[in-house]
Scaffold this active site. Structure first.
Site, PDB file in Angstrom:
ATOM      1  N   LYS A 151       4.171  21.009  13.460  1.00  0.00           N
ATOM      2  CA  LYS A 151       2.895  21.283  13.194  1.00  0.00           C
ATOM      3  C   LYS A 151       2.570  20.639  12.394  1.00  0.00           C
ATOM      4  CE  LYS A 151       1.906  26.176  10.517  1.00  0.00           C
ATOM      5  NZ  LYS A 151       2.359  26.900  10.181  1.00  0.00           N
ATOM      6  N   SER A 163       0.973  31.306  11.029  1.00  0.00           N
ATOM      7  CA  SER A 163      -0.339  29.973  11.421  1.00  0.00           C
ATOM      8  C   SER A 163       0.288  29.280  12.932  1.00  0.00           C
ATOM      9  CB  SER A 163      -0.742  29.267  10.307  1.00  0.00           C
ATOM     10  OG  SER A 163       1.147  29.270   9.966  1.00  0.00           O
ATOM     11  N   SER A 165       4.134  33.364   8.957  1.00  0.00           N
ATOM     12  CA  SER A 165       3.880  31.864  10.088  1.00  0.00           C
ATOM     13  C   SER A 165       4.481  31.349  11.204  1.00  0.00           C
ATOM     14  CB  SER A 165       3.071  31.090   8.957  1.00  0.00           C
ATOM     15  OG  SER A 165       2.246  31.517   8.910  1.00  0.00           O
TER      16      SER A 165
END
Lengths: 498, 95, 492
Positions: free
Chosen positions: C79, C154, C178
């Site tokens: 990420k 997210s 997230s």
């Protein structure tokens, strides 16, 4: 600032509280492993943590905490078993994270007090105790360099993250005389400076910014509520501190007397122009949005740690001073001078230890007198004194045993200072400075002097004591300073009486 | 409680975010919705409850005082928008 | 045969690598090829095949020198919240466009040491703020199951990459949901360990007291393998928990017979969509049929998690994002006046609308006169919620419920209404506030028009109970095959 100052400020009381930032003498920064050494090339000692690069986190330096505990114990404060680091949020280019990690609601050191001796013109020295509110750990900011870099300012973050202990006093300085109030503030600051260097927690270098004082100054009519205060920054010497406080207090009185009012603000002292001026106000200074730093859990200090630190504390200046008076028989004044800083005290103790018993007063006179004067003249600190404690002790031993007199000793000291000889004995021998204590030789010199100065003899016999001193002087001169003055006195008295 | 446009401008200034009047107006409505939602929380009785600033109820871990990091200035300054002589450059700082 | 590589569990890939039937370089090429083919998903932000292949070659070299290790040569996507030396680290923000970190995040470093090969950096909501991935400055990620649906956020790039089998595993971060919400929306397994278990060093901070690194994987078993390498004490993060490394796969075989599953009634209140409820109840029924006991529990203040979270997280974020001032790195406005103006404009241009909104909320709740009413109050309610979890765990071993109220929603559906977007995290925020470990595992699909959109089951356990939690998830995955489903367009 063309305002004309009044000449009389009587009827006003000055109230002062002090905030001091002492850089702690750790090897590494408070939250990173970068070095704290002063003077490196820009940004070579700014680690990724100090630069606040994305993803970095702080880890607290045990050495910084230890120094805070040391300080707290030395001022008789409470060491908080649990204290909290908070973020003080504001934007400034030398503050890389956009917040300073500091302690706000719960500081590590709470309370305590510091005693000092206030000296100044127009009053006898007196003792004063200033209460401390708190001392807390925080990180220093970097520096903005205002030289012209392509029309811009440069930012050097080497200093960012240097550990600071911010020491805050109560507004305990409340004096009806401006000069004296400034003297109290300076006395406190000197005592604090002496303590932190004594404890070894701060190098005390004011020029390099290791010890920075800010003064909160307000004025009022005695008995009236506290006035509006201004914080004066940039007091980087004790002399400037005194001047700045005097100037600021007068400025405030002038304002009020002229019907204006004092505005609470931060003012910068400009020693070149001897004035304080308003700093371009740090906008929103009132809203720092403090909150507990979520990157740092509470700091816990257990009793065992405190006791370990206590066990390692050196004898503190006040205790040492009292000991010098009670067990060495020194005057309080001498003892105070000797314990003014750790290096001097250590030096003195080393000299005394190497001398026969009962010579502490002699050692004190020399350390506070000739040694101190020579250091001052050379602009040196005790740490750099070219005459070692052992050398001075060797010299004083020869004074004590009558080998040389005080006058000769000064001569020998000068030689030792210059480094031309390794010991007092070597100087005395090579230069033939041994005091003449042989009665026969002295009697011969005295007789010759009496014969050559009949006028002085006559005057003395007519009651002029001064004439006696002149005769002693002549004898000393004839002996090239080597005569034992006490012996010369005795022989002369005997001869003149006879 | 609801905010007004001046509040938005004041916080935007505190947060150093340039904001136009128009943006402030649009943001205002959203913030008021959000604070309306937050308001529900304020009705809870929390008398005597210790605030929880962290999921870990522990003590802070400390590190030894040792220099463990020799910064690589070239690498650390590589992302700087403006730099010279090892310094970050910014518009003139006036004190 | 190599076409099916992306369908294999990690254990099988590890076996083939160990047997030298497959090289790390071949495996990396396979996934790089898929990445290239499926660029339309917009899952990746920075891809550098030469770096990936060099890492793969290094893994092969390590194996040739006699090294073993289950993860040696296994590819992974990171990420873009984790900073990396070899790939740009942007947090999906204009603010950090092109930013090259001088160091690797601890999570990245630990996985690299275990021999994992970085495929690239994956997209996410800007600074991890969002529930739909629509807040990325580099465009939204598509949901591999349904291009009209958001992948969740997210960690939307992480979930989409794993769901589309472009990466066998991806790191992710969870602050309020997230990891779990995008895992649910994309039909994969999302794991958020206990707060403090993985290091936060090198994670671009959003809300420090909540941010937790975790994983997106196909299965709980895969997660257990990788999590064991990822988590561990880190002296660079003083909130990192000082416990010995653990083998999180140790409880995989533990049967659920006798397991007490707490079912909080508040997680099934009105607002929960019927199709999600149906799938979740069916999953609970599966557990019961396997010998687990369902226990009714209550988390009365859990629903206040959202207001608490939207005070605490913005407060911390407003401060964490202050370092982005255009001085040392990041975006600096081209046109500006004095210093203050430079900072204001750089921040206004560099941050997107959601980070700005949260900075404003956070600045406000911390400002003079509001701190006690908002921030302190929120911290107090946070403790009430955390205490309720502790109370619940005296009655049950794990807590189960839905991850989200609905299946993945459509692009633009909630973008204009922050409050409705914030409600996406209703069921995930309480666990974040408490800091307990939690997983999301696929347990079915929606109804009607949503028949192609997955549903997630959330499982939560007490602090440091990840091994048991993953075991419970794994037992369900032994009995079902939801996690093995691959969107048709990405199967081949």
């Amino acid at each position: 600032m063309a305002r004309t100052s009044r000449s009389d400020y009587s009827g006003w009381q000055v109230v002062i509280g002090l905030e001091t930032h002492a850089q702690l003498s750790t090897a590494s920064k408070i939250f990173s492993g970068a070095s704290t050494a002063f003077g490196a090339e820009p940004n070579t000692q700014a680690s990724v943590v100090d630069l606040a690069l994305p993803g970095v986190l702080p880890v607290l330096n045990r050495g910084a905490v230890e120094r805070a505990i040391r300080f707290g114990l030395a001022v008789g404060a409470t060491i908080a078993p649990r204290s909290v680091f908070a973020r003080k949020n504001y934007f400034y280019p030398d503050l890389p994270k956009g917040y300073q990690i500091s302690q706000y609601e719960i500081p590590v050191v709470q309370g305590g007090s510091l005693a000092c001796i206030v000296e100044g013109k127009g009053f006898e020295p007196y003792a004063k105790t200033v209460r401390l509110t708190r001392a807390h750990l925080e990180e220093d900011a970097g520096k903005s360099l205002h030289e012209d870099y392509s029309g811009m300012s440069g930012i050097d973050l080497n200093r960012a993250g240097t550990p600071l202990l911010e020491i805050v006093t109560e507004p305990d300085i409340q004096v009806d005389d401006i000069e004296q109030a400034a003297s109290e503030a300076v006395a406190y600051a000197r005592a604090l400076h002496s303590l932190v260097t004594w404890l070894g927690i701060c190098d005390g270098n004011m020029q390099e910014g290791s010890f920075r004082c800010d003064a909160n100054v307000s004025v009022r009519r005695p008995g009236a509520p506290l006035g509006t205060r201004c914080e004066i920054k940039n007091l980087n010497s004790f002399r400037f501190m005194h001047q700045a406080i005097v100037h600021e207090a007068r400025r405030q009185v002038d304002l009020i007397e002229a019907g204006d009012r004092v505005v609470q603000e931060t003012r910068l002292y400009d020693p070149d122009r001897d004035e304080t001026r308003s700093m371009r106000s740090k906008e929103d200074a009132m809203d720092y949005r403090y909150f507990p730093d979520p990157d740092l859990l509470p700091l816990e200090i257990d009793a065992a740690w405190i006791e370990r630190v206590r066990a390692g504390l050196p004898e503190l200046p006040a205790a040492m001073r009292a000991r010098f008076v009670s067990s060495l028989g020194l005057s309080d004044y001498d003892a105070g001078l000797l314990t003014g800083d750790a290096a001097t005290a250590r030096y003195f103790e080393d000299v005394v230890a190497a001398l026969p018993c009962g010579q502490a007063k002699l050692a004190a006179n020399w350390v506070n007198g000739d040694v101190s004067a020579a250091l001052n003249a050379a602009g040196m600190a005790m740490a750099g004194c070219p005459v070692t404690a052992a050398q001075l002790a060797g010299l004083l031993a020869r004074v004590a045993d009558g080998t040389i007199n005080q006058k000769t000793a000064k001569e020998v000291f000068a030689v030792l200072w210059s480094g031309e000889a390794a010991s007092a004995d070597a100087v005395i021998d090579s230069r033939g400075l041994r005091q003449i204590s042989d009665a026969g030789a002295l009697v011969a010199i005295v007789d010759a002097v009496l014969a050559a100065n009949p006028k002085s003899v006559e005057e003395f016999r007519a009651g002029k004591e001064k004439a006696f001193n002149s005769l002693v002087g002549q004898v000393m001169k004839q002996s090239r300073g080597k005569a034992n003055p006490q012996q010369v006195n005795d022989i002369l008295r005997e001869k003149l009486a006879g | 409680m609801s905010l007004c446009k001046e509040d938005v401008q004041r916080i935007a200034h505190l947060a150093r975010l340039a904001i136009t009047d128009d943006e402030a107006r649009r943001t205002l409505a959203q913030l008021n919705d959000i604070f309306g939602m937050i308001e529900r929380m304020r009705a809870v009785d929390t008398e005597g409850i210790e605030p929880m600033s962290h999921p870990l109820d522990g003590a802070q871990r400390l590190r030894a005082d040792a220099v463990t990091d020799i910064p690589d200035r070239e690498r650390n300054l590589a992302n700087a928008p403006a730099r010279q002589d090892g310094l970050f450059l910014v518009p003139r700082v006036i004190e | 045969m190599s076409d099916a590589l992306h369908q294999l569990p990690l254990a099988e890939l590890a076996k083939r690598l160990a047997a030298r039937e497959l090289s790390a370089v071949e495996l990396a090429r396979h996934f790089l090829g898929r990445m290239e083919r499926h660029r339309g998903l917009n899952a990746f932000l920075d891809v550098r095949p030469e770096v990936t292949l060099a890492q793969a070659q290094a893994a092969d070299d390590r194996r040739a020198r006699g090294e073993a290790g289950a993860l040696l040569g296994i590819p992974i996507a990171h990420k873009d919240i984790f900073v990396t030396r070899d790939f740009a680290s942007t947090a999906a923000s204009r603010m950090l466009e092109g930013y090259m970190s001088p160091f690797d995040a601890t999570v990245v470093d630990r996985l690299a040491k275990a021999g994992m090969v970085t495929l690239g950096k994956v997209n996410c909501d800007e600074f991890a703020m969002g529930s739909s991935n629509e807040n990325s400055a580099y465009g939204p990620v598509l949901n591999p199951w349904d291009a009209a649906a958001v992948p969740g956020g997210s960690s939307g790039g992480s979930s989409a990459a794993v769901a589309a089998r472009i990466a066998p595993v991806a790191t992710a971060t969870d602050t309020g949901g997230s990891i779990r919400e995008p895992a649910a929306f994309c039909g994969i397994t999302g794991t958020k360990p206990t707060y403090g278990r993985p290091s936060r060093w090198g994670m671009i901070a959003f809300a420090s007291s909540l941010d937790t690194a975790g994983l997106m994987t196909v299965s709980a078993e895969d997660a257990a393998w990788v999590l064991s390498a990822m988590c561990g004490f880190d002296p660079n993060d003083s909130t990192s928990v000082d416990r010995p490394d653990e083998d999180f796969a140790r409880d995989l075989a533990w049967p659920v017979q006798g397991l007490r599953i707490g079912v909080p009634k508040e997680f099934f209140a009105p607002g929960l969509q019927p199709d999600v409820e149906r799938a979740v109840r069916a999953a609970l029924e599966t557990y019961r049929s396997m010998g687990a006991t369902l226990v009714d529990i209550s988390l009365p203040n859990a629903e206040l998690g959202i207001p608490v979270y939207y005070v605490v997280a913005p407060a911390e974020c407003s401060s964490n994002l202050s370092r982005f001032d255009g001085v040392r790195y990041g975006h600096r406005a081209k046109d500006h006046g004095d210093l203050a103006d430079m900072i204001k404009r750089s921040r206004a241009e560099g941050f997107g609308p959601e980070p700005k909104r949260r900075i404003l909320i956070g600045t406000y709740v911390l400002s003079h006169g509001y701190y006690d009413a908002y921030y302190i109050k929120a911290q107090q309610v946070r403790r009430l919620i955390a205490n309720e979890f502790q109370q619940a765990f005296t009655q049950c071993d794990v807590i189960a419920g839905p991850v989200t109220t609905s299946v993945a929603f459509g692009f633009g559906e909630k973008a204009a209404d922050p409050v409705s977007m914030y409600m996406s995290d209703l069921y995930t925020i309480p666990g974040s506030l408490a800091g307990v470990p939690s997983v999301s595992i696929p347990c079915g699909f929606g109804d009607g028009a949503n028949a192609s959109r997955p549903v997630g089951l959330q499982l939560m356990a007490n602090y440091f109970d990840e091994a048991r939690l993953l075991g419970v998830a794994h037992q369900y995955q032994l009995a079902t095959d939801w996690h093995r489903r691959v969107p048709a367009a990405f199967a081949a």
